[in-house]
Write a protein that holds these residues in place. Structure first.
Motif, PDB file in Angstrom:
ATOM      1  N   VAL A  68       0.856  -1.191   0.000  1.00  0.00           N
ATOM      2  CA  VAL A  68       0.000   0.000   0.000  1.00  0.00           C
ATOM      3  C   VAL A  68       0.892   1.241   0.000  1.00  0.00           C
ATOM      4  CG1 VAL A  68      -1.798   1.267   1.222  1.00  0.00           C
ATOM      5  CG2 VAL A  68      -1.794  -1.248   1.260  1.00  0.00           C
ATOM      6  N   LYS A  71      -3.375   6.139   0.680  1.00  0.00           N
ATOM      7  CA  LYS A  71      -4.769   5.921   1.051  1.00  0.00           C
ATOM      8  C   LYS A  71      -5.513   7.206   0.733  1.00  0.00           C
ATOM      9  CE  LYS A  71      -3.498   2.784   4.779  1.00  0.00           C
ATOM     10  NZ  LYS A  71      -3.570   2.512   6.220  1.00  0.00           N
ATOM     11  N   TRP A  82      -7.523   2.693  -1.758  1.00  0.00           N
ATOM     12  CA  TRP A  82      -6.096   2.766  -1.498  1.00  0.00           C
ATOM     13  C   TRP A  82      -5.378   2.528  -2.818  1.00  0.00           C
ATOM     14  CZ3 TRP A  82      -5.539  -0.846   3.385  1.00  0.00           C
ATOM     15  CH2 TRP A  82      -6.191  -0.239   4.473  1.00  0.00           C
ATOM     16  N   TYR A 100      -5.460   1.597  -7.963  1.00  0.00           N
ATOM     17  CA  TYR A 100      -6.382   1.715  -6.830  1.00  0.00           C
ATOM     18  C   TYR A 100      -7.186   0.439  -6.641  1.00  0.00           C
ATOM     19  CZ  TYR A 100      -5.212   6.606  -7.033  1.00  0.00           C
ATOM     20  OH  TYR A 100      -4.518   7.782  -7.027  1.00  0.00           O
ATOM     21  N   SER A 103     -10.580  -0.442  -0.223  1.00  0.00           N
ATOM     22  CA  SER A 103      -9.904  -0.883   0.999  1.00  0.00           C
ATOM     23  C   SER A 103     -10.647  -2.014   1.707  1.00  0.00           C
ATOM     24  CB  SER A 103      -9.718   0.292   1.959  1.00  0.00           C
ATOM     25  OG  SER A 103     -10.968   0.818   2.349  1.00  0.00           O
ATOM     26  N   GLU A 108      -5.340  -5.033   6.219  1.00  0.00           N
ATOM     27  CA  GLU A 108      -4.012  -4.483   6.445  1.00  0.00           C
ATOM     28  C   GLU A 108      -3.297  -5.366   7.463  1.00  0.00           C
ATOM     29  OE1 GLU A 108      -2.464   0.009   6.446  1.00  0.00           O
ATOM     30  OE2 GLU A 108      -3.933  -0.433   8.005  1.00  0.00           O
TER      31      GLU A 108
END
Length: 129
Positions: A68, A71, A82, A100, A103, A108
């Motif tokens: 990543v 954001k 993100w 992109y 999310s 994560e």
């Protein structure tokens, strides 16, 4: 640069722009690890497959690792997107392509950069080539 080289350079640039398009901005601001968004903010794992609707996005596979880089700060009534690059054993699986993704399609797994910067997005952030 002499005049003929300058004209060739301009022709090449204009030729590539003619096949590209500026797309609608998804957000006015983004959160990055640095002012150039060149460092990875975090790692994520794909929760489910995601098929990119246009060239601003990347395809994701369930279980795939994603770096990543930024954001987007969502605008009112917009999804949270993100920007990142997928990692795979095979290059053909888009390794190195940045785009992109929503999310909510990822989890994560590791934050590399706790301290982040908020910077404005530009039209080039949403450029399709």
């Amino acid at each position: 640069m002499d005049k003929s080289l300058g004209l060739i350079f301009l022709w090449i640039c204009v030729g590539h722009v003619a096949h590209a398009a500026l797309m609608e901005k998804l957000a006015n601001f983004k959160i990055c690890a640095d002012k150039d968004c060149s460092y990875v903010v975090s790692m994520a794992k794909g929760l489910e497959d995601y098929v990119a609707p246009d060239c601003r996005y990347i395809n994701l596979r369930r279980g795939q690792s994603i770096y990543v880089f930024s954001k987007l700060k969502p605008v009112e009534r917009a999804g949270v997107f993100w920007s990142g690059s997928v990692y795979s054993e095979r290059y053909v699986d888009q390794m190195g392509v940045i785009g992109y993704f929503p999310s909510n399609y990822v989890n994560e797994t590791h934050v590399f950069q706790e301290k982040t910067v908020e910077i404005p997005t530009t039209d080039m952030d949403f450029f399709c080539a």
